[in-house]
Scaffold this motif. Structure first.
Motif, short mmCIF file in Angstrom:
data_model
loop_
_atom_site.label_atom_id
_atom_site.label_comp_id
_atom_site.label_asym_id
_atom_site.label_seq_id
_atom_site.Cartn_x
_atom_site.Cartn_y
_atom_site.Cartn_z
N ALA A 81 0.84 -1.20 0.00
CA ALA A 81 0.00 0.00 0.00
C ALA A 81 0.87 1.25 0.00
O ALA A 81 0.58 2.23 -0.69
N HIS A 82 1.97 1.21 0.75
CA HIS A 82 2.89 2.34 0.77
C HIS A 82 3.55 2.53 -0.60
O HIS A 82 3.75 3.66 -1.05
N VAL A 83 3.88 1.42 -1.27
CA VAL A 83 4.50 1.51 -2.60
C VAL A 83 3.53 2.13 -3.61
O VAL A 83 3.90 3.02 -4.38
N ASP A 84 2.28 1.67 -3.60
CA ASP A 84 1.30 2.24 -4.52
C ASP A 84 1.03 3.71 -4.21
O ASP A 84 0.82 4.52 -5.12
N TYR A 85 1.04 4.06 -2.93
CA TYR A 85 0.86 5.47 -2.55
C TYR A 85 2.03 6.29 -3.09
O TYR A 85 1.84 7.39 -3.62
N ALA A 86 3.23 5.75 -2.96
CA ALA A 86 4.41 6.44 -3.50
C ALA A 86 4.31 6.59 -5.01
O ALA A 86 4.66 7.64 -5.57
N LYS A 87 3.82 5.56 -5.69
CA LYS A 87 3.65 5.63 -7.14
C LYS A 87 2.69 6.76 -7.51
O LYS A 87 2.95 7.55 -8.42
N TYR A 88 1.61 6.86 -6.75
CA TYR A 88 0.64 7.93 -7.02
C TYR A 88 1.26 9.29 -6.74
O TYR A 88 1.03 10.26 -7.47
N MET A 89 2.05 9.38 -5.68
CA MET A 89 2.71 10.65 -5.38
C MET A 89 3.71 11.04 -6.47
O MET A 89 3.83 12.21 -6.83
N ASN A 90 4.43 10.06 -7.00
CA ASN A 90 5.31 10.35 -8.12
C ASN A 90 4.52 10.83 -9.34
O ASN A 90 4.92 11.77 -10.03
N MET A 91 3.40 10.19 -9.58
CA MET A 91 2.55 10.58 -10.70
C MET A 91 2.04 12.01 -10.57
O MET A 91 1.88 12.72 -11.56
N THR A 92 1.78 12.41 -9.33
CA THR A 92 1.21 13.73 -9.07
C THR A 92 2.27 14.73 -8.61
O THR A 92 1.96 15.71 -7.93
N ARG A 93 3.52 14.43 -8.96
CA ARG A 93 4.66 15.34 -8.76
C ARG A 93 4.89 15.69 -7.29
O ARG A 93 5.06 16.85 -6.94
N ARG A 94 4.91 14.67 -6.45
CA ARG A 94 5.22 14.87 -5.03
C ARG A 94 6.34 13.91 -4.62
O ARG A 94 6.14 13.02 -3.80
N PRO A 95 7.50 14.04 -5.24
CA PRO A 95 8.57 13.05 -5.03
C PRO A 95 9.06 12.96 -3.59
O PRO A 95 9.44 11.87 -3.14
N ARG A 96 9.09 14.06 -2.87
CA ARG A 96 9.58 14.01 -1.48
C ARG A 96 8.65 13.16 -0.62
O ARG A 96 9.11 12.33 0.19
N ALA A 97 7.35 13.33 -0.81
CA ALA A 97 6.39 12.51 -0.07
C ALA A 97 6.46 11.06 -0.53
O ALA A 97 6.31 10.12 0.27
N ALA A 98 6.70 10.84 -1.84
CA ALA A 98 6.85 9.48 -2.36
C ALA A 98 8.03 8.79 -1.70
O ALA A 98 7.96 7.62 -1.31
N LYS A 99 9.14 9.51 -1.58
CA LYS A 99 10.34 8.96 -0.94
C LYS A 99 10.04 8.52 0.49
O LYS A 99 10.49 7.45 0.94
N GLU A 100 9.28 9.30 1.22
CA GLU A 100 8.94 8.96 2.60
C GLU A 100 8.12 7.67 2.65
O GLU A 100 8.34 6.83 3.54
N GLN A 101 7.18 7.52 1.73
CA GLN A 101 6.37 6.30 1.70
C GLN A 101 7.22 5.07 1.38
O GLN A 101 7.02 4.00 1.95
N ILE A 102 8.17 5.22 0.46
CA ILE A 102 9.03 4.10 0.11
C ILE A 102 9.94 3.72 1.27
O ILE A 102 10.20 2.54 1.52
N GLU A 103 10.40 4.69 2.00
CA GLU A 103 11.23 4.40 3.18
C GLU A 103 10.45 3.55 4.18
O GLU A 103 11.00 2.61 4.78
N ILE A 104 9.17 3.85 4.35
CA ILE A 104 8.33 3.04 5.24
C ILE A 104 8.16 1.64 4.68
O ILE A 104 8.27 0.64 5.40
N ALA A 105 7.88 1.55 3.37
CA ALA A 105 7.67 0.25 2.73
C ALA A 105 8.90 -0.64 2.87
O ALA A 105 8.80 -1.82 3.21
N LEU A 106 10.09 -0.08 2.63
CA LEU A 106 11.32 -0.86 2.71
C LEU A 106 11.66 -1.25 4.14
O LEU A 106 12.30 -2.28 4.37
N ALA A 107 11.24 -0.44 5.11
CA ALA A 107 11.44 -0.81 6.51
C ALA A 107 10.58 -2.02 6.86
O ALA A 107 10.98 -2.87 7.67
N LEU A 108 9.40 -2.09 6.25
CA LEU A 108 8.50 -3.23 6.49
C LEU A 108 8.93 -4.46 5.71
O LEU A 108 8.81 -5.59 6.20
N ASP A 109 9.43 -4.24 4.48
CA ASP A 109 9.86 -5.34 3.61
C ASP A 109 10.94 -4.82 2.67
O ASP A 109 10.65 -4.10 1.72
#
Length: 217
Positions: free
Chosen positions: A140-168
């Protein structure tokens, strides 16, 4: 560099089969069971009785809510990948009726509404519901990051990916979305290592020449 720019413009897209994608304005004209969480309408007693009957049928067939939820979510993604977004939401709604505390149905709602080009605020709320559930779903965090990248919010996308990678640490597509975010924030060379990891994990296919263009000095 035009090919590189084109490449980065397409990696943000959600993959879905060809089919009719209705604009956000059409949401109120969809059947109630094709709206996330049934459109949060005030249900009639008949609707509530039907919900109870559906839950009872799961147990009468010898299933658990957990197994039925997993099956319905899987079917939802199958409908989504076939281009039947309404059918996808119907299955996610059935799953949500069984276990509203779980994340995957909300994730499905969010991705469908993103593809339907719903207002950002609506999609954000659905993703927030997904990523704040207790079952801690890295996808869910990865898909949220993908949507943030799509909507030009890379900093927020990076934060979501950091959470995703901490989980897996091997969350599918996490490295690709991090690469895209880093590319936007810091440029090609900074994203090089992330793209290499995405290729190594099979998240994207890039030739040695393409990797060279990303990583070149």
């Amino acid at each position: 560099m035009s090919k590189i720019i084109l490449f980065f413009s397409v990696i943000f897209l959600f993959s879905t089969a060809s089919g009719s994608i209705l604009p956000a304005a059409a949401e109120t004209y969809r059947p109630v069971n094709q709206r996330p969480m049934f459109g949060n309408i005030q249900k009639t007693q008949g609707m509530l009785d039907a919900d109870d009957a559906f839950r009872d049928s799961i147990k009468k067939n010898g299933n658990t809510y957990e197994k039925a939820y997993e099956h319905l979510v899987k079917r939802g993604w199958q409908y989504f990948n076939s281009g039947d977004l309404g059918g996808a939401v119907q299955r996610f709604n059935q799953a949500w009726l069984l276990l509203p505390e779980n994340s995957e149905a909300y994730q499905g709602f969010a991705v469908v509404r993103a593809v339907q080009e719903a207002p950002i605020e609506e999609v954000n709320k659905l993703f927030e519901l997904a990523v704040t559930r207790k079952d801690k779903n890295p996808n869910a965090h990865v898909d949220y990051a993908k949507y943030m990248n799509m909507t030009r919010r890379p900093r927020a996308a990076k934060e979501q990916i950091e959470i995703a990678l901490a989980l897996d640490p091997k969350a599918p597509n996490a490295h690709l979305q991090m690469a895209a975010a880093i590319y936007s924030l810091e440029g090609r060379q900074a994203s090089c290592a992330w793209f290499k990891m995405a290729v190594a994990l099979g998240e994207i296919e890039l030739s040695a020449e393409q990797i060279g263009k990303i990583c070149e000095d």
